[in-house]
Design a protein around this motif. Sequence first.
Motif, PDB file in Angstrom:
ATOM      1  N   THR A 170      -6.168 -21.148 -10.979  1.00  0.00           N
ATOM      2  CA  THR A 170      -5.727 -22.546 -10.980  1.00  0.00           C
ATOM      3  C   THR A 170      -5.034 -22.927 -12.292  1.00  0.00           C
ATOM      4  OG1 THR A 170      -7.780 -22.855  -9.817  1.00  0.00           O
ATOM      5  CG2 THR A 170      -6.586 -24.841 -10.423  1.00  0.00           C
ATOM      6  N   TRP A 216     -24.050 -14.601 -12.428  1.00  0.00           N
ATOM      7  CA  TRP A 216     -23.906 -13.215 -11.988  1.00  0.00           C
ATOM      8  C   TRP A 216     -25.201 -12.437 -12.172  1.00  0.00           C
ATOM      9  CZ3 TRP A 216     -18.368 -11.899 -14.285  1.00  0.00           C
ATOM     10  CH2 TRP A 216     -17.446 -12.801 -13.732  1.00  0.00           C
ATOM     11  N   THR A 269      -7.583 -16.555 -20.522  1.00  0.00           N
ATOM     12  CA  THR A 269      -8.378 -17.638 -21.110  1.00  0.00           C
ATOM     13  C   THR A 269      -7.961 -17.944 -22.545  1.00  0.00           C
ATOM     14  OG1 THR A 269     -10.066 -16.134 -21.948  1.00  0.00           O
ATOM     15  CG2 THR A 269     -10.388 -16.997 -19.732  1.00  0.00           C
ATOM     16  N   LYS A 322     -10.786 -12.839 -13.744  1.00  0.00           N
ATOM     17  CA  LYS A 322     -10.460 -13.562 -14.967  1.00  0.00           C
ATOM     18  C   LYS A 322     -11.697 -13.713 -15.837  1.00  0.00           C
ATOM     19  CE  LYS A 322      -9.428 -18.304 -16.363  1.00  0.00           C
ATOM     20  NZ  LYS A 322      -8.805 -19.583 -16.013  1.00  0.00           N
ATOM     21  N   ARG A 323     -12.788 -14.124 -15.222  1.00  0.00           N
ATOM     22  CA  ARG A 323     -13.998 -14.380 -15.988  1.00  0.00           C
ATOM     23  C   ARG A 323     -14.652 -13.094 -16.475  1.00  0.00           C
ATOM     24  NH1 ARG A 323     -16.105 -19.615 -15.010  1.00  0.00           N
ATOM     25  NH2 ARG A 323     -14.349 -20.890 -14.324  1.00  0.00           N
ATOM     26  N   TYR A 324     -14.562 -12.056 -15.667  1.00  0.00           N
ATOM     27  CA  TYR A 324     -15.149 -10.766 -16.059  1.00  0.00           C
ATOM     28  C   TYR A 324     -14.390 -10.173 -17.239  1.00  0.00           C
ATOM     29  CZ  TYR A 324     -17.293  -6.154 -15.076  1.00  0.00           C
ATOM     30  OH  TYR A 324     -17.988  -4.972 -15.125  1.00  0.00           O
ATOM     31  N   GLU A 359     -10.371 -15.301  -9.710  1.00  0.00           N
ATOM     32  CA  GLU A 359     -11.152 -16.137 -10.614  1.00  0.00           C
ATOM     33  C   GLU A 359     -12.291 -15.314 -11.221  1.00  0.00           C
ATOM     34  OE1 GLU A 359     -10.419 -19.115 -11.579  1.00  0.00           O
ATOM     35  OE2 GLU A 359      -9.082 -19.940 -10.049  1.00  0.00           O
ATOM     36  N   HIS A 360     -12.903 -14.471 -10.410  1.00  0.00           N
ATOM     37  CA  HIS A 360     -13.967 -13.621 -10.944  1.00  0.00           C
ATOM     38  C   HIS A 360     -13.416 -12.601 -11.931  1.00  0.00           C
ATOM     39  CE1 HIS A 360     -16.823 -14.511  -7.355  1.00  0.00           C
ATOM     40  NE2 HIS A 360     -17.167 -15.214  -8.424  1.00  0.00           N
ATOM     41  N   ARG A 373     -12.231  -2.129 -13.989  1.00  0.00           N
ATOM     42  CA  ARG A 373     -13.677  -2.173 -14.130  1.00  0.00           C
ATOM     43  C   ARG A 373     -14.231  -3.379 -13.359  1.00  0.00           C
ATOM     44  NH1 ARG A 373     -17.314  -3.940 -18.071  1.00  0.00           N
ATOM     45  NH2 ARG A 373     -19.225  -2.712 -17.893  1.00  0.00           N
ATOM     46  N   TRP A 392     -15.334 -18.861  -4.020  1.00  0.00           N
ATOM     47  CA  TRP A 392     -15.818 -17.675  -4.733  1.00  0.00           C
ATOM     48  C   TRP A 392     -17.168 -18.000  -5.328  1.00  0.00           C
ATOM     49  CZ3 TRP A 392     -15.315 -18.774 -10.173  1.00  0.00           C
ATOM     50  CH2 TRP A 392     -14.425 -19.810 -10.467  1.00  0.00           C
ATOM     51  N   ASP A 395     -21.327 -18.062 -16.477  1.00  0.00           N
ATOM     52  CA  ASP A 395     -20.988 -17.003 -15.513  1.00  0.00           C
ATOM     53  C   ASP A 395     -21.999 -15.872 -15.562  1.00  0.00           C
ATOM     54  OD1 ASP A 395     -18.679 -18.332 -14.797  1.00  0.00           O
ATOM     55  OD2 ASP A 395     -17.486 -17.333 -16.334  1.00  0.00           O
ATOM     56  N   GLY A 400     -14.052  -2.680  -9.779  1.00  0.00           N
ATOM     57  CA  GLY A 400     -15.061  -1.642  -9.533  1.00  0.00           C
ATOM     58  C   GLY A 400     -16.465  -2.211  -9.480  1.00  0.00           C
ATOM     59  N   ALA A 401     -16.677  -3.326 -10.141  1.00  0.00           N
ATOM     60  CA  ALA A 401     -18.011  -3.952 -10.146  1.00  0.00           C
ATOM     61  C   ALA A 401     -18.249  -4.746  -8.867  1.00  0.00           C
ATOM     62  CB  ALA A 401     -18.157  -4.856 -11.358  1.00  0.00           C
ATOM     63  N   GLY A 402     -17.255  -4.775  -8.010  1.00  0.00           N
ATOM     64  CA  GLY A 402     -17.426  -5.451  -6.728  1.00  0.00           C
ATOM     65  C   GLY A 402     -16.679  -6.763  -6.616  1.00  0.00           C
ATOM     66  N   LEU A 403     -15.983  -7.170  -7.673  1.00  0.00           N
ATOM     67  CA  LEU A 403     -15.338  -8.483  -7.654  1.00  0.00           C
ATOM     68  C   LEU A 403     -14.076  -8.466  -6.787  1.00  0.00           C
ATOM     69  CD1 LEU A 403     -15.923  -9.478 -11.368  1.00  0.00           C
ATOM     70  CD2 LEU A 403     -17.264 -10.060  -9.329  1.00  0.00           C
ATOM     71  N   ARG A 404     -13.870  -9.539  -6.073  1.00  0.00           N
ATOM     72  CA  ARG A 404     -12.777  -9.616  -5.115  1.00  0.00           C
ATOM     73  C   ARG A 404     -11.869 -10.824  -5.333  1.00  0.00           C
ATOM     74  NH1 ARG A 404     -14.011  -5.499  -4.658  1.00  0.00           N
ATOM     75  NH2 ARG A 404     -14.549  -4.104  -2.963  1.00  0.00           N
ATOM     76  N   HIS A 436     -20.239  -7.026 -19.211  1.00  0.00           N
ATOM     77  CA  HIS A 436     -20.926  -7.181 -17.934  1.00  0.00           C
ATOM     78  C   HIS A 436     -21.302  -5.786 -17.430  1.00  0.00           C
ATOM     79  CE1 HIS A 436     -19.979 -11.410 -17.371  1.00  0.00           C
ATOM     80  NE2 HIS A 436     -18.771 -11.164 -17.806  1.00  0.00           N
ATOM     81  N   PRO A 437     -22.283  -5.720 -16.564  1.00  0.00           N
ATOM     82  CA  PRO A 437     -22.628  -4.406 -16.004  1.00  0.00           C
ATOM     83  C   PRO A 437     -21.474  -3.845 -15.174  1.00  0.00           C
ATOM     84  CG  PRO A 437     -24.286  -6.073 -15.453  1.00  0.00           C
ATOM     85  CD  PRO A 437     -23.133  -6.797 -16.064  1.00  0.00           C
ATOM     86  N   ASP A 438     -21.519  -2.538 -14.942  1.00  0.00           N
ATOM     87  CA  ASP A 438     -20.476  -1.892 -14.148  1.00  0.00           C
ATOM     88  C   ASP A 438     -20.542  -2.304 -12.682  1.00  0.00           C
ATOM     89  OD1 ASP A 438     -19.232  -0.508 -16.133  1.00  0.00           O
ATOM     90  OD2 ASP A 438     -20.669   1.150 -16.056  1.00  0.00           O
ATOM     91  N   TRP A 439     -21.707  -2.717 -12.262  1.00  0.00           N
ATOM     92  CA  TRP A 439     -21.836  -3.101 -10.853  1.00  0.00           C
ATOM     93  C   TRP A 439     -22.460  -4.489 -10.742  1.00  0.00           C
ATOM     94  CZ3 TRP A 439     -19.799  -2.678  -6.454  1.00  0.00           C
ATOM     95  CH2 TRP A 439     -20.449  -3.156  -5.327  1.00  0.00           C
ATOM     96  N   LEU A 440     -21.870  -5.356  -9.935  1.00  0.00           N
ATOM     97  CA  LEU A 440     -22.419  -6.704  -9.767  1.00  0.00           C
ATOM     98  C   LEU A 440     -23.014  -6.890  -8.372  1.00  0.00           C
ATOM     99  CD1 LEU A 440     -19.774  -8.791 -11.704  1.00  0.00           C
ATOM    100  CD2 LEU A 440     -22.107  -8.254 -12.388  1.00  0.00           C
ATOM    101  N   TRP A 441     -22.177  -7.112  -7.412  1.00  0.00           N
ATOM    102  CA  TRP A 441     -22.678  -7.257  -6.046  1.00  0.00           C
ATOM    103  C   TRP A 441     -21.570  -6.879  -5.077  1.00  0.00           C
ATOM    104  CZ3 TRP A 441     -21.245 -11.502  -8.975  1.00  0.00           C
ATOM    105  CH2 TRP A 441     -20.201 -12.272  -8.474  1.00  0.00           C
ATOM    106  N   ARG A 447      -7.656 -26.288 -22.590  1.00  0.00           N
ATOM    107  CA  ARG A 447      -7.849 -26.355 -21.161  1.00  0.00           C
ATOM    108  C   ARG A 447      -8.859 -27.444 -20.831  1.00  0.00           C
ATOM    109  NH1 ARG A 447      -6.949 -22.547 -17.096  1.00  0.00           N
ATOM    110  NH2 ARG A 447      -8.457 -22.527 -15.398  1.00  0.00           N
ATOM    111  N   THR A 506     -11.917 -11.890 -19.082  1.00  0.00           N
ATOM    112  CA  THR A 506     -11.408 -12.981 -19.938  1.00  0.00           C
ATOM    113  C   THR A 506      -9.881 -13.079 -19.938  1.00  0.00           C
ATOM    114  OG1 THR A 506     -11.221 -11.915 -22.118  1.00  0.00           O
ATOM    115  CG2 THR A 506     -13.405 -12.770 -21.511  1.00  0.00           C
TER     116      THR A 506
END
Lengths: 405, 938
Positions: B532, A178, B501, B494-496, B491-492, B481, A56, A174, B484-488, A8-13, A323, B498
């Motif tokens: 979850t 994103w 999983t 985890k997905r960023y 769940e995000h 990372r 989220w 995702d 740093g990408a802005g995720l808070r 993924h990129p280093d910056w998302l939002w 899962r 993995t």
Amino acid sequence: MTENLPDHPDWLWAAAEPKRSYDVVIVGGGGHGLATAYYLAKNHGITNVAVLERGWLAGGNMARNTTIIRSNYLWDESAGIYEHALKLWEGLEDDLGYPLLFSQRGVLNLAHSLQDVRDSVRRVHANRLNGVDAEWLEPEQVKELCPIVDVSPDVRYPVLGATYQPRAGIAKHDYVAWGFARAAAAYGVDLIENCEVTGLDVRDGRVTGVRTTRGPIAAGKVALCAAGHSSVVAAMAGVALPLQSHPLQALVSELLEPVHPTVVMSNAVHVYVSQAHKGELVMGAGIDAANSYRQRGAFHIIERQMAAALELFPVFARAHVLRTWGGVVDVTPDASPIVGLTPVDDLYVNCGWGTGGFKATPGVGWCYAHTVAHGEPHPLSAPFSLDRFTTGALVDEHGAAAVAH
Amino acid sequence: MTSRPGEVVRFRFDGRDYEGRRGDTLAAALLANGVRRVSTSVQLGQPRGIFSAGGEEPNALVQIETPFPEPMLPATTVEICDGLVATGLPGKGRLADRPDPARYDTVHAHCDVLVVGAGPAGLMAAAEAARGGARVILADERPAPGGSLLGTAEAVDGLPGRRWAAERAAELDGLADVRVLCRTTVFGHYDDNYLVAVERRTNHLGAAAPATTARERIWRIRARRVVHATGAHERFPAFAGNDLPGVMLAGAARTYVNQYGVRPGRRAVVLTTNDTAYPAALDLAAAGIEIAAIVDVRQAPGEEWARRCAERGIDVLTGHVVTAARGAGELSSVVVAPEDGGQARDVPADLLLVSGGWTPVVHLFSQAGGTLRFDEEIGAFVPGDTQARDVRLAVEVAGSARGVPTLSGCLRDGAEAGRRALAAAGFAVPDQAPPPAVEDEPAAAPARHLWLVPAADGDGDDYREHFVDLQRDVTVADVLRATGAGLRSVEHVKRYTTAGTAHDQGRTSGLLTSAITAHALGLDVADLGVTTFRAPYAPVSFAALAGRDRGHLHDPVRVTAMHDWHVARGAPLENVGQWKRPWYYPLDGEDMTAAVLRECRAAREDVAMMDASTLGKIDVIGPDAAELLDRLYTNMMSTLPVGSIRYGVMCRPDGMVFDDGTVIRLAEDHFLATTTTGNAAAVLDWMEEWLQTEWPSLRVHCTSVTEQWATVALVGPRSREVLAGLAPGLDVGNASFPFMTWRDAEVAGIPARVCRISFSGELAYEINVRSWYGLALWEAVNAAGVTPYGTETMHVLRAEKGYPIIGQDTDGTVTPQDLGMAWVVSKKKADFIGKRSFSRADTVRPDRKQLVGLLPEDTGRLLPEGVHLVEPGGTRALGHVTSGYRSAALGRTFALALISGGRERVGERLHAAMGEEMIPVTVTHHVLYDPEGARRDG
Ligand SMILES: Cc1cc2nc3c(=O)[nH]c(=O)nc-3n(C[C@H](O)[C@H](O)[C@H](O)COP(=O)(O)OP(=O)(O)OC[C@H]3O[C@@H](n4cnc5c(N)ncnc54)[C@H](O)[C@@H]3O)c2cc1C
């Protein structure tokens, strides 16, 4: 060691704080809400926009679907909007500057009865007339494309053939969400998470704003994109939508060496399967019959789906379910979406995509943004108006669309 | 330990032969043989060892090759058997290339109390519940009961824990109302205490497994109360190199020594945040493993532990951390340093025991809908209030699954949970028994919650070797990372990244990922939460879930009483819904076309017969039966006289045809409705849905009687003559037995109900008898020189008459009017389902698609069903061919089609678009044969 997924990129939002007012407030930060925000900004220059998401971002069905993308729907109206979407998919990685793992590995829809065969052949002919790539395959050709499918006569409902859309495929959900989020945020759209819409302000037949768990927000226009909760949100403005919300479940296996090169869907032996990029088998089937807003379903649905999977793919026997999960899908009486105006001025609705709206994400974002920007439906989404349930001009994809994903 | 006691078992791993002992897991046996590198990591391709001793294993994943290929199992859960062949897994498993010969099955069970987990708490809970007279099921995923006691070897009531547990379990199993299930993982907790478990019945037997025993069995358990005694998983802090083979959870090392008699290394360093690693270290020392040092991140351990270590000469370094584990491919030394800076030193070791505290196994509780709360003392999420608003679970949680730290505490807690479950299930609770005695339980000092041992510079890149999720190769750097990408949201993250999983679904890493994320965001992990929990708790094979619903058991195969006759006659069968129907009856040398033309001719020119038993039949009985049918069918049914028959159509509320069939009136309050073969169940559901949800006041009962009747359709100009011969007592005259009536009669000596109806346009009868007379009737009719025909001929005959097949000539978008059947829609009835839709703008459009006939200009050209029609030169589809056949009666091919504005187009020339090829056709009225209906009366 397996192939790594693209980074993924280093910056998302950046998490945005709600402002007091916006030109457009989009309710629901799933794929459709985010794509709508993106195209509002990109195609129409409207950037004073907020996407309000109660949890989220893109954590609803966008995070839960099995990512099948195809456009081989029966009716002209459906083929129009899904094919528009598929064309957009074909350029989306470049457009968004995001690796979406869009893989045009083809989709097979299996036929198991003489009537399935008739319906399938009919759909192939309809698709071709609509410029959608489609082929009818005999069982041996199915076997050639996907050698693990059991095409022998020993199964309960033998495979009598399949339709094949080579341009269809899968993408990584995702990454798609994103990608749109990041691009929309870059245009200045506010992506506001943990912000649940609890009321819609309507004055003199016109919507003026939303109430949220983070305070009231005034809005020039409000665009609903709440998927499984659409009827709940629309009811806040007194708009009744002909929707039934149901759980829809899916599951994944452990990572496996490649065995399944394409996507296989079967309605009669109800299951659909692909093998995602990392190597896990991704599967789903039909909705849970009971209505529910909980993101979980009943276990017998999963058991039934595994029985179907082993009917068609005996080699899966000792794979393991890692899962399972569920989303809440909004199903209309004709199994087609609702996109367009509502009886309340400046309030727009996009919902009813049910079990199959992921594939439409760019297409619906495009058309819905146009609808919101111009206050009138985009030609491709016009057939999907809310008032068709009054006039009777339904676009019934139930019997027609093979599996509805 | 080369001389471990026990029966020798021979197996092969990564191409080499080894010996283990019966009862070993593959992991234990590999460690006993000094094998430390088991698998290769998925992203980085690094060697990985054995990290745990249970199902939470993140590292040691193996592929089974023999007895039968199975992808991805933790070596810590595989019981070795003679002839086992396995290989270390490089991230991906491999499926067999041949079908699985094993059987799988499913059972249902009901109980008062289901206890999940047969550790100390679970055993006590089950014992108490059983003592109070409850029906109890106790399930545990391991081969033997005892849970943590198996690994800790603590004594209970003066017995070694393992023995104590075995005796308790045996006592329980001896009770009539108790069932103890080992090797049984409860993996799902659904609504209303519906739990699903998988029992592994034969895997540990290897080639000796009896072929007749199901390999795995799914238990579907409905329990009044459930006790979750699911225990806790040890966790680990993130530090550099924590993925090296040789790094192992402290409790796991203790288990290998105590349960299996295996030394997992020679020289160990112990890193801990709490007291539980001390007994582990002492047990290892007693087994002859040198403990180089205990590195305790706290200022002081429990006093008694400190004393015992001193007594053993074990160095305890308090206030220290392990800053790195080092080694080329496996652990060779551990870097130990005071936490507040100061001189680090490199301690040679081949084993590093880690304990970052214990995380309760709350998966099932959470699946059931329970909410979690963060417990500061144990530093983990524990089950919250089971009776909170909106929750109200019929669940007890006991023992370390809710953070109880001591063995005596767990025993007491289990007993109490069992008693609570008893009371809640409505049983009298017996007097309290004295709790089992636990002797050696030193007071514990508080734990400290350390998640991360900071890297020297604390820069993102310095965290590339601090693993968080070992199986997904996710490091602290990856988490940083993501934030740093802005995720808070976790769940995000985890997905960023993995994380969480993989195969273990983050059992050892989930909380750590949250904690590191919280740390990076400056939040409290208690506020951030965890991702979850979802079923299954542990991976379950597809085959187990499919059970026996495969092949011919996948969906019931329904056959009629005459089926064997059809098969003996060599009729190919067509699947119609669940039914097998004869398609056509070829004579020697005949192909399908020839057979069908011959059968059609027999029906039109002579006499023919068909097995019509599969049509759905629904008995509709009650004072309001007529009223119900009036509301369901578009036409009037209440005016039907007793003794008569009427054809009817049912629509959905949108006005689209849903089913059709005949309705016969047997008595004032009794009708028999027939449905299409494939739709019978849907029609009964439809009736029930309306009755139960919209019209509960109607006094009607609907019962499927499809299988109770066998039906022979007797068709053709000579049918009356044949019937007269078979039923001498029946007056078959046209006036005395007119069209659309029924009569009771004896046919071929069998009591029968004969209906004069026709789906071919010919003079015809349907003879209905009790199913068990079906074959006798069929043979008697056939013996009268009647030609049998199958579904294909039936389709041709009806198509010649323009009768639609619902589902073939309709697709849920077709009204009765579109089918040219406006006459079947009542103008008189006040209301019926679909009525309102017939006046909608779209439903009255003149250009709706209507059923028409098509005659190809080339009279030998068969139009493929599904082909679309266009105007000559046009490309816009006007509609499509729904049915296409060769007609013996017309001497040519013909088709039915749904065409926009079709009735207006009769006489027009259109093209059927076969890709590039255009086939010219002429549109006709949809009734192509005997439009006057002259043949009906013979
Ligand atoms: C298991 C499963 C499998 C599927 N498989 C496929 C497939 O293979 N192919 C395919 O094309 N489609 C598939 N779908 C369907 C597809 O996921 C949906 O049609 C599509 O995602 C819906 O649009 P969305 O992304 O905007 O929805 P969502 O992601 O659900 O977005 C709606 C958002 O609205 C938010 N929201 C709701 N109420 C409020 C409120 N009051 N205030 C603020 N926010 C609110 C929700 O939290 C949610 O994030 C599948 C769905 C499921 C569940």
